[in-house]
Design an enzyme around this catalytic site. Structure first.
Site, PDB file in Angstrom:
ATOM      1  N   ASN A   1      -4.286  -3.381  10.154  1.00  0.00           N
ATOM      2  CA  ASN A   1      -3.801  -3.219   8.775  1.00  0.00           C
ATOM      3  C   ASN A   1      -4.481  -4.271   7.899  1.00  0.00           C
ATOM      4  O   ASN A   1      -4.189  -5.461   8.024  1.00  0.00           O
ATOM      5  CB  ASN A   1      -2.281  -3.387   8.758  1.00  0.00           C
ATOM      6  CG  ASN A   1      -1.684  -3.214   7.372  1.00  0.00           C
ATOM      7  OD1 ASN A   1      -2.395  -3.176   6.381  1.00  0.00           O
ATOM      8  ND2 ASN A   1      -0.366  -3.129   7.307  1.00  0.00           N
TER       9      ASN A   1
ATOM     10  N   CYS B   1       0.059  -4.019   0.317  1.00  0.00           N
ATOM     11  CA  CYS B   1      -0.630  -2.892   0.955  1.00  0.00           C
ATOM     12  C   CYS B   1      -0.823  -1.707   0.007  1.00  0.00           C
ATOM     13  O   CYS B   1      -1.652  -0.835   0.272  1.00  0.00           O
ATOM     14  CB  CYS B   1       0.123  -2.456   2.201  1.00  0.00           C
ATOM     15  SG  CYS B   1       0.194  -3.751   3.438  1.00  0.00           S
TER      16      CYS B   1
ATOM     17  N   HIS C   1      -3.345   4.631   3.698  1.00  0.00           N
ATOM     18  CA  HIS C   1      -3.253   3.222   4.090  1.00  0.00           C
ATOM     19  C   HIS C   1      -3.102   3.170   5.601  1.00  0.00           C
ATOM     20  O   HIS C   1      -2.402   3.997   6.188  1.00  0.00           O
ATOM     21  CB  HIS C   1      -2.038   2.577   3.401  1.00  0.00           C
ATOM     22  CG  HIS C   1      -1.745   1.200   3.905  1.00  0.00           C
ATOM     23  ND1 HIS C   1      -2.716   0.243   4.028  1.00  0.00           N
ATOM     24  CD2 HIS C   1      -0.593   0.621   4.351  1.00  0.00           C
ATOM     25  CE1 HIS C   1      -2.171  -0.871   4.514  1.00  0.00           C
ATOM     26  NE2 HIS C   1      -0.886  -0.662   4.725  1.00  0.00           N
TER      27      HIS C   1
HETATM   28  O1  UT7 Z   1       1.389  -2.101   5.526  1.00  0.00           O
HETATM   29  C1  UT7 Z   1       2.588  -2.618   5.056  1.00  0.00           C
HETATM   30  C2  UT7 Z   1       3.705  -1.881   5.584  1.00  0.00           C
HETATM   31  N1  UT7 Z   1       3.945  -2.210   6.971  1.00  0.00           N
HETATM   32  C3  UT7 Z   1       4.181  -1.256   7.813  1.00  0.00           C
HETATM   33  O2  UT7 Z   1       4.070  -0.115   7.472  1.00  0.00           O
HETATM   34  C4  UT7 Z   1       4.654  -1.627   9.193  1.00  0.00           C
HETATM   35  C5  UT7 Z   1       5.699  -0.644   9.593  1.00  0.00           C
HETATM   36  N2  UT7 Z   1       6.286  -0.938  10.876  1.00  0.00           N
HETATM   37  C6  UT7 Z   1       5.648  -0.774  12.039  1.00  0.00           C
HETATM   38  O3  UT7 Z   1       4.486  -0.422  12.076  1.00  0.00           O
HETATM   39  C7  UT7 Z   1       6.443  -0.929  13.317  1.00  0.00           C
HETATM   40  O4  UT7 Z   1       7.795  -1.104  12.996  1.00  0.00           O
HETATM   41  C8  UT7 Z   1       5.976  -2.115  14.192  1.00  0.00           C
HETATM   42  C9  UT7 Z   1       4.632  -1.766  14.819  1.00  0.00           C
HETATM   43  C10 UT7 Z   1       5.857  -3.373  13.365  1.00  0.00           C
HETATM   44  C11 UT7 Z   1       6.964  -2.381  15.337  1.00  0.00           C
HETATM   45  O5  UT7 Z   1       7.186  -1.210  16.069  1.00  0.00           O
HETATM   46  P1  UT7 Z   1       8.669  -0.730  16.417  1.00  0.00           P
HETATM   47  O6  UT7 Z   1       8.538   0.470  17.239  1.00  0.00           O
HETATM   48  O7  UT7 Z   1       9.398  -0.592  15.106  1.00  0.00           O
HETATM   49  O8  UT7 Z   1       9.209  -1.919  17.275  1.00  0.00           O
HETATM   50  P2  UT7 Z   1      10.441  -2.918  17.014  1.00  0.00           P
HETATM   51  O9  UT7 Z   1      10.131  -3.834  15.881  1.00  0.00           O
HETATM   52  O10 UT7 Z   1      11.698  -2.125  16.928  1.00  0.00           O
HETATM   53  O11 UT7 Z   1      10.421  -3.760  18.337  1.00  0.00           O
HETATM   54  C12 UT7 Z   1      10.609  -3.157  19.606  1.00  0.00           C
HETATM   55  C13 UT7 Z   1      10.472  -4.210  20.696  1.00  0.00           C
HETATM   56  C14 UT7 Z   1      11.337  -5.445  20.436  1.00  0.00           C
HETATM   57  O12 UT7 Z   1      11.856  -5.865  21.690  1.00  0.00           O
HETATM   58  P3  UT7 Z   1      13.371  -5.516  22.083  1.00  0.00           P
HETATM   59  O13 UT7 Z   1      14.217  -6.157  21.023  1.00  0.00           O
HETATM   60  O14 UT7 Z   1      13.455  -4.015  22.079  1.00  0.00           O
HETATM   61  O15 UT7 Z   1      13.496  -6.136  23.414  1.00  0.00           O
HETATM   62  C15 UT7 Z   1      10.347  -6.480  19.986  1.00  0.00           C
HETATM   63  O16 UT7 Z   1      10.733  -7.792  20.269  1.00  0.00           O
HETATM   64  O17 UT7 Z   1       9.138  -4.686  20.801  1.00  0.00           O
HETATM   65  C16 UT7 Z   1       9.120  -6.118  20.778  1.00  0.00           C
HETATM   66  N3  UT7 Z   1       7.868  -6.556  20.165  1.00  0.00           N
HETATM   67  C17 UT7 Z   1       6.730  -6.765  20.868  1.00  0.00           C
HETATM   68  N4  UT7 Z   1       6.451  -6.659  22.163  1.00  0.00           N
HETATM   69  C18 UT7 Z   1       5.199  -6.933  22.551  1.00  0.00           C
HETATM   70  C19 UT7 Z   1       7.625  -6.781  18.846  1.00  0.00           C
HETATM   71  N5  UT7 Z   1       6.328  -7.147  18.684  1.00  0.00           N
HETATM   72  C20 UT7 Z   1       5.770  -7.147  19.917  1.00  0.00           C
HETATM   73  C21 UT7 Z   1       4.476  -7.402  20.380  1.00  0.00           C
HETATM   74  N6  UT7 Z   1       4.236  -7.292  21.714  1.00  0.00           N
HETATM   75  N7  UT7 Z   1       3.459  -7.765  19.557  1.00  0.00           N
END
Ligand code: UT7
Length: 326
Positions: A279, A115, A249
């Protein structure tokens, strides 16, 4: 005394025709439009058609950048494609595009910084042109991330899209404050395991899929991006108030707005495309730039701040005064 700099004189982009909405994804992965929008800001993404490759996206974006500047392909000395989704393991996608464009005088190679690929490739091109290794360069960010996603992994497959953007750079000996003003890159391979692809020629022999601990990457993002932004502002000896546009980005609207807040910029000075493009990795910055130049928001003479972070971890930022002096 006239000063030299690497000007950014035009931009072009290309998005595959097929649009996949969040609702469409929710038809086959356990997710919802509401979750994706709220956590990421993403509403849809473009996905390559069957048989459409990263080189196809890159070539069209490059042609549009060349047309925009009225420069012929055989006037280009250097082509760098930032990509983590090349057509083949080798030869580079850049050599393929060099041939397709008819850029017969250009050397060509790929840069792999995921990225952060666009800011990495921009810095490499600027350094080469500054060292007298040619006058004009195409820096292209092009990705078909849909090809390396695990479509059963909801934590990654909803986040990415395909596309390409290209900028045309030109060394100028009377730059009058235009061009690349400062650029800084960083890498820290200790964080490899929070964002990687579980495959490759010398590890598994297979291509592999994106694996990410998103919340860990998220925690690094705003901190590292704001620190490298401070570095480029300092290197250019400019206050943050000199920045006309943040062209970040596009990984997550919350990261973008975190940077926006740190920099004290209003909505009217931040280009946001994550909603429509998701992304697109190395392509996201030039895609965002092309959109804002295309609709007249960004114009010649304005100061642009680019920043990105990606798997590695690698991250960087650049300040550019866009266009050519009148
Ligand atoms: O470009 C390269 C660099 N990449 C990035 O910058 C990505 C950076 N990270 C992010 O953008 C965020 O961390 C994400 C969008 C990937 C995830 O958001 P988050 O607020 O950090 O969520 P999380 O990973 O802590 O997950 C929260 C909950 C989990 O459920 P539990 O364990 O709380 O029950 C996940 O299982 O959301 C769940 N979850 C989903 N639910 C519905 C994860 N993906 C999904 C989904 N739909 N697609």
């Amino acid at each position: 005394m006239a000063e030299s700099a690497t000007l950014m004189i035009s931009v072009g982009s290309y998005l595959p025709e097929r649009i996949v909405t969040n609702d469409e994804l929710a038809g086959f992965v356990d997710t919802s439009d509401a979750w994706i929008r709220q956590r990421t800001g993403i509403a849809q993404r473009h996905i390559v058609a069957e048989g459409e490759m990263t080189s196809d996206l890159a070539r069209i974006a490059a042609e549009r950048a060349l047309d925009g500047a009225g420069i012929a392909a055989d006037e280009i000395d250097l082509i760098i494609i930032a990509t983590s989704t090349p057509d083949d393991t080798f030869p580079s996608t850049a050599t393929k595009v060099q041939h397709q464009l008819g850029a017969t005088k250009a050397i060509a190679f790929d840069v792999q910084a995921v990225c952060a690929g666009f800011v990495y490739a921009l810095d490499v091109a600027d350094a080469m042109l500054s060292a007298g290794r040619g006058r004009r360069a195409l820096v292209i960010g092009a990705e078909s991330f849909s090809k390396i996603l695990d479509w059963n992994d909801r934590s990654t497959c909803v986040l990415f899209g395909d596309g390409a953007g290209a900028v045309l750079l030109e060394r100028n000996d009377d730059a009058r404050g235009y061009g690349v003003l400062a650029s800084k890159l960083h890498a820290d391979g200790a964080h490899r395991d929070i964002l990687y692809v579980d495959g490759g020629p010398s590890s598994s022999g297979a291509v592999g899929h994106v694996r990410m601990e998103g919340n860990k990457v998220f925690r690094h993002a705003v901190e590292k991006l704001s620190s490298v932004m401070d570095e480029v502002l300092q290197a250019a000896d400019m206050p943050v108030t000199a920045v006309d546009w943040l062209v970040p980005h596009q990984a997550n609207i919350r990261i973008i707005e975190g940077m926006q807040k740190k920099m004290g910029l209003p909505d009217s000075q931040v280009v946001k495309t994550v909603h429509d493009h998701a992304n697109t990795s190395a392509a996201s910055i030039p895609l965002a730039l092309a959109e804002a130049v295309g609709d007249g928001r960004i114009s010649d003479g304005q100061i642009l701040a680019f920043e990105a972070i990606g798997g590695g971890l690698v991250w960087g930022a650049a300040l550019v005064r866009y266009g050519r002096p009148a």
